[in-house]
Design a protein around this motif. Structure first.
Motif, PDB file in Angstrom:
ATOM      1  N   SER A  68       0.826  -1.204   0.000  1.00 11.70           N
ATOM      2  CA  SER A  68       0.000   0.000   0.000  1.00 11.70           C
ATOM      3  C   SER A  68       0.865   1.261   0.000  1.00 11.70           C
ATOM      4  N   ILE A  69       1.837   1.275   0.889  1.00  8.60           N
ATOM      5  CA  ILE A  69       2.697   2.458   1.005  1.00  8.60           C
ATOM      6  C   ILE A  69       3.463   2.686  -0.297  1.00  8.60           C
ATOM      7  N   THR A  70       3.965   1.598  -0.886  1.00  6.70           N
ATOM      8  CA  THR A  70       4.742   1.725  -2.121  1.00  6.70           C
ATOM      9  C   THR A  70       3.859   2.236  -3.258  1.00  6.70           C
ATOM     10  N   PHE A  71       2.670   1.676  -3.383  1.00  7.12           N
ATOM     11  CA  PHE A  71       1.739   2.110  -4.425  1.00  7.12           C
ATOM     12  C   PHE A  71       1.466   3.606  -4.307  1.00  7.12           C
ATOM     13  N   ILE A  72       1.136   4.023  -3.096  1.00  7.03           N
ATOM     14  CA  ILE A  72       0.820   5.441  -2.883  1.00  7.03           C
ATOM     15  C   ILE A  72       2.048   6.298  -3.188  1.00  7.03           C
ATOM     16  N   TYR A  73       3.201   5.834  -2.724  1.00 13.98           N
ATOM     17  CA  TYR A  73       4.437   6.610  -2.921  1.00 13.98           C
ATOM     18  C   TYR A  73       4.728   6.810  -4.404  1.00 13.98           C
ATOM     19  N   ILE A  74       4.638   5.740  -5.171  1.00 12.67           N
ATOM     20  CA  ILE A  74       4.992   5.826  -6.591  1.00 12.67           C
ATOM     21  C   ILE A  74       3.972   6.649  -7.363  1.00 12.67           C
ATOM     22  N   PHE A  75       2.708   6.292  -7.251  1.00 14.33           N
ATOM     23  CA  PHE A  75       1.742   6.901  -8.162  1.00 14.33           C
ATOM     24  C   PHE A  75       1.257   8.271  -7.708  1.00 14.33           C
ATOM     25  N   ARG A  76       1.487   8.608  -6.441  1.00 12.75           N
ATOM     26  CA  ARG A  76       1.203   9.973  -6.035  1.00 12.75           C
ATOM     27  C   ARG A  76       2.404  10.841  -6.375  1.00 12.75           C
ATOM     28  N   GLY A  77       3.563  10.206  -6.420  1.00 16.61           N
ATOM     29  CA  GLY A  77       4.782  10.951  -6.681  1.00 16.61           C
ATOM     30  C   GLY A  77       4.995  11.292  -8.147  1.00 16.61           C
ATOM     31  N   LEU A  78       4.536  10.411  -9.038  1.00 21.24           N
ATOM     32  CA  LEU A  78       4.773  10.645 -10.467  1.00 21.24           C
ATOM     33  C   LEU A  78       3.859  11.730 -10.999  1.00 21.24           C
ATOM     34  N   PRO A  79       4.399  12.692 -11.752  1.00 17.14           N
ATOM     35  CA  PRO A  79       3.512  13.661 -12.409  1.00 17.14           C
ATOM     36  C   PRO A  79       2.577  12.921 -13.373  1.00 17.14           C
ATOM     37  N   LEU A  80       1.342  13.379 -13.419  1.00 17.08           N
ATOM     38  CA  LEU A  80       0.329  12.738 -14.245  1.00 17.08           C
ATOM     39  C   LEU A  80       0.762  12.651 -15.706  1.00 17.08           C
ATOM     40  N   LEU A  81       1.394  13.731 -16.164  1.00 18.68           N
ATOM     41  CA  LEU A  81       1.818  13.797 -17.558  1.00 18.68           C
ATOM     42  C   LEU A  81       2.837  12.708 -17.874  1.00 18.68           C
ATOM     43  N   VAL A  82       3.793  12.547 -16.983  1.00 24.42           N
ATOM     44  CA  VAL A  82       4.833  11.533 -17.174  1.00 24.42           C
ATOM     45  C   VAL A  82       4.202  10.136 -17.164  1.00 24.42           C
ATOM     46  N   LEU A  83       3.299   9.928 -16.240  1.00 19.46           N
ATOM     47  CA  LEU A  83       2.633   8.633 -16.119  1.00 19.46           C
ATOM     48  C   LEU A  83       1.853   8.311 -17.396  1.00 19.46           C
ATOM     49  N   ALA A  84       1.140   9.307 -17.918  1.00 21.23           N
ATOM     50  CA  ALA A  84       0.338   9.112 -19.136  1.00 21.23           C
ATOM     51  C   ALA A  84       1.236   8.730 -20.304  1.00 21.23           C
ATOM     52  N   LEU A  85       2.334   9.464 -20.481  1.00 21.17           N
ATOM     53  CA  LEU A  85       3.237   9.172 -21.593  1.00 21.17           C
ATOM     54  C   LEU A  85       3.911   7.822 -21.408  1.00 21.17           C
TER      55      LEU A  85
END
Ligand SMILES: Nc1ncnc2c1ncn2[C@@H]1O[C@H](COP(=O)(O)OP(=O)(O)OP(=O)(O)O)[C@@H](O)[C@H]1O
Ligand SMILES: [Mg+2]
Lengths: 249, 485
Positions: free
Chosen positions: B323-340
């Motif tokens: 849970s902590i890792t999931f939140i850390y990674i996907f809250r940390g990544l900018p949405l734009l970077v994640l989308a690309l």
């Protein structure tokens, strides 16, 4: 079913550490069937911790706790089944605020399939009567006084038909005029032969209902005996000074 | 080590599943079908007309060649960079997007014979004193990423001593010059000419430099499609169709004939309400897509968020770690970077396409799901610990205690955060325009690419967002009152 004089609760060489803080040090405490044991002692002595270890809310660091002979730290022992027969009443009541009084009382029996809803409701009303709160069945906990809430909490615990009850300073958070009603309910339980472990600062009450008084200090049992032995002829100096302090207050 | 191989295994299974699904499609025996990527904003080569259909020299040429050569195409206006990346990732079969033929590109892709010859011109604000490259010393110049015009500008930058600022979109680049932030921009000659003839207040001040040809690109292996394109182009040139297509968009060369040609694809009433009326359908189509993406993403993000949030309160260190890792990674990544990453990065890893809509939903689900998980976890932790103890002391197992006692109280704490998250999700969908999802923001960009009416169209888009968010807020407040009553 359980005979007089058999040990219901056995604490054997129990230790509890929180990190480097040694909170309970080598405690041996047995509670017999139908016995009322009162734990007294200064703040931080470890009374709550002992109580919470008995129903597995806290684990032990070392030693064993047996309930009716079953070691609760063993993986094959189902702690939920053990807890069903040990009722617990907390200092701050801990009623479920999103449920009515009646719903609070029937939640566990219904969820654990001890009774169907109709039976559980009928029974719950009986327990509410015992604690003198029949008319509050449909009220929300927040609308009750502290004393009323604590009596609901007792009814909630009784609804599981426990044969051991643990009380952790059940009257400490109450206004003085509410204390009597709660103690009256507890007195009744004691008279009916309920096995009880009570942490309290109500010394008069302790004297009256206790079969045995246990004085805790610094995570250890310093002295124990009948109410007369402890209250009238304490052997230990620290017991004496503790009693002087609370009795003056 | 074990865990790592488990993750790899999972990927392999997923990839395999994708491939099976793909190859399970019945093979089309009769006509080959290709997906071609193009830019959204490159009039007169590709743009949406006032009926929101894609038209332009590239589009007409591609369709005409497909017809003569006997294959079918779907042309997707995903943006120049997205199209090139999608081609690299194997998401699409070809790119036709006013793409200059350069040695670097020829190394990476197959490029067709030039179908249109252009040079790079410099344009300045109308009435500007700047008339030549020499006057650019110490000034700021706007360019568009990845274009041949940008490469030209960069190659002479040191010689003439100017600095550059980069945009993703032609119209934003033009606006930077009209607002005076930059003194000039560089663009391919026909594109610049078209924009000016359509009403852009710039003027061209240099002769076309660095002549190059526009070519169609496929990946290196697709020699079949490339051969067909070249053959088709030759036929169209021979039978006169090619000239017809050019004249349809450029007139016969004069400003007047260009204006006449524009009439066929442009709004006539340029007032705010005239434009609103003319583009109402397009904007509402965009809004519909925005709402669709929002609703689907909210549903998935809420499910994922609640599950991950619950993992975070389990009495199990491994579950909490996940849970902590999931939140850390996907809250940390900018949405734009994640989308690309998901749209163009993941396909090259798993070897299968990820459709833009799916990529968009996955992106939002992960990002909004991480935020949701964080406040679900926080909401549960905010419930007094005595509640769990009281429930457990009655003999209720952890799961039952959580469901019956903790969650009902936690949810009341979480309701405002859920509502807030829904509004954020709605706004975040606008970022998905980057991967070509035709939502409200992208619809706005497309309209502006055609008519150059940035101010009015962005005002409309902003108003639509505000109206929807206001409605959503009202609805939420109403729900909140119901729940917390
Ligand atoms: N969760 C915990 N983490 C760390 N230390 C704790 C925790 N719970 C209790 N302690 C410590 O254990 C010691 C015993 O606490 P306990 O609550 O059992 O005392 P008590 O005798 O019940 O006191 P009181 O009369 O104030 O309730 C205290 O020093 C307390 O600070
Ligand atoms: Mg205590």
């Amino acid at each position: 079913m359980t005979e007089e004089n058999t040990d219901r609760v056995q604490m054997q060489d129990v230790y509890k550490d929180y990190g480097t803080n040694h909170v309970i040090k080598d405690v041996n405490l047995n509670v017999k069937n139908n016995e009322v044991v009162v734990l007294i002692g200064p703040s931080g002595a470890g009374k709550s911790t002992v109580l919470r270890m008995i129903n597995g809310l806290e684990t032990t660091t070392k030693g064993h706790i047996l309930i009716d002979g079953a070691d609760i730290s063993q993986p094959h022992v189902d702690i939920n089944r053990i807890r069903e027969k040990i009722g617990m009443v907390f200092q701050h009541f801990n009623l479920f605020p999103h449920m009515t009084v009646l719903e609070n009382v029937i939640l566990a029996p219904v969820e654990l399939k001890k009774a169907d809803k109709a039976t559980a409701t009928a029974e719950a009303r009986k327990f509410l009567e015992t604690v003198g709160l029949t008319e509050k069945a449909d009220a929300m906990p927040a609308s009750l006084s502290g004393g009323q809430q604590q009596r609901v909490a007792i009814a909630r615990a009784l609804a599981m038909h426990p044969d051991i009850m643990l009380f952790d300073e059940p009257t400490s958070a109450l206004d003085p005029e509410m204390v009597g009603d709660v103690l009256q309910v507890m007195r009744q339980l004691a008279q009916q032969g309920m096995t009880m472990v009570i942490v309290t600062h109500e010394m008069g009450f302790a004297k009256e209902v206790a079969d045995r008084v246990v004085f805790f200090d610094g995570g250890q049992i310093l002295e124990q005996g009948t109410p007369t032995e402890i209250f009238d002829h304490p052997k230990e100096e620290r017991t004496q000074s503790f009693l002087n302090k609370v009795l003056q207050a | 080590m074990q865990r790592k191989s488990f993750v790899t295994g999972l990927f392999v299974i997923l990839a395999g599943l994708f491939l099976t699904l793909w190859s399970a499609k019945p093979a089309q025996a009769a006509e080959k079908h290709y997906t071609i990527g193009t830019d959204v904003t490159y009039a007169p080569f590709e743009f949406a007309n006032e009926k929101n259909q894609y038209v332009g020299i590239d589009i007409d040429l591609m369709n005409a060649i497909a017809k003569t050569e006997g294959f079918t195409v779907t042309i997707k206006p995903v943006g120049f960079n997205a199209a090139v990346q999608a081609l690299e990732a194997g998401q699409i079969d070809g790119v036709i997007a006013g793409m200059s033929i350069t040695p670097e590109r020829q190394e990476k892709f197959l490029m067709s014979k030039p179908y249109y010859n252009v040079g790079v011109v410099m344009a300045v604000k109308q009435g500007s004193k700047i008339k030549s490259l020499k006057q650019l010393k110490g000034q700021r110049v706007a360019i568009k990423t990845g274009t041949a015009a940008a490469n030209y500008a960069l190659s002479v930058k040191d010689k003439y001593g100017f600095t550059t600022v980069t945009f993703d979109d032609s119209n934003n680049m033009y606006q930077d010059v009209t607002t005076g932030n930059s003194v000039a921009c560089f663009e391919d000659s026909p594109v610049m000419q078209y924009a000016i003839n359509t009403g852009l207040k710039l003027s061209i001040v240099t002769k076309p430099a660095n002549p190059t040809g526009y070519g169609f690109a496929t990946n290196k292996k697709n020699t079949e499609l490339m051969a067909q394109f070249n053959a088709g182009l030759k036929k169209l040139k021979a039978n006169g169709q090619y000239t017809k297509i050019l004249q349809k968009y450029l007139g016969t060369g004069s400003k007047k004939s260009q204006a006449a040609a524009n009439k066929k694809t442009q709004e006539t009433d340029r007032s705010f309400f005239g434009l609103l009326k003319a583009n109402w359908g397009t904007l509402m189509g965009g809004l519909q897509e925005t709402l669709l993406v929002t609703v689907v993403a909210i549903i998935f993000a809420t499910i994922v968020g609640i599950l991950v949030g619950l993992l975070g309160v389990l009495p199990n260190a491994f579950a909490r770690g996940i849970s902590i890792t999931f939140i850390y990674i996907f809250r940390g990544l900018p949405l734009l970077v994640l989308a690309l990453f998901i749209y163009t990065g993941v396909p090259s890893l798993i070897g299968a396409k990820v459709p833009a809509f799916l990529a968009g939903i996955i992106t939002l689900t992960l990002n909004e799901g991480a935020y949701t998980a964080a406040f679900v976890k926080g909401g549960i932790e905010a419930v007094d610990v005595g509640q769990m103890e009281a429930a457990r002391s009655l003999g209720l197992p952890f799961g039952k205690a959580l469901r019956k006692v903790i969650l009902p109280q936690g949810i009341r704490i979480m309701v405002p955060s859920f509502i807030n998250q829904f509004i954020i999700t709605l706004k975040d969908t606008s970022i998905l325009s980057i991967i070509g999802i035709l939502e409200l923001t992208q619809s706005g960009k497309i309209i502006i690419a055609r008519n150059m009416e940035g101010f009015k169209i962005w005002t409309m888009v902003a108003l639509i967002y505000l109206v929807i968010i206001t409605l959503l807020t009202w609805l939420s407040n109403w729900v909140q009152k119901k729940v917390q009553a």
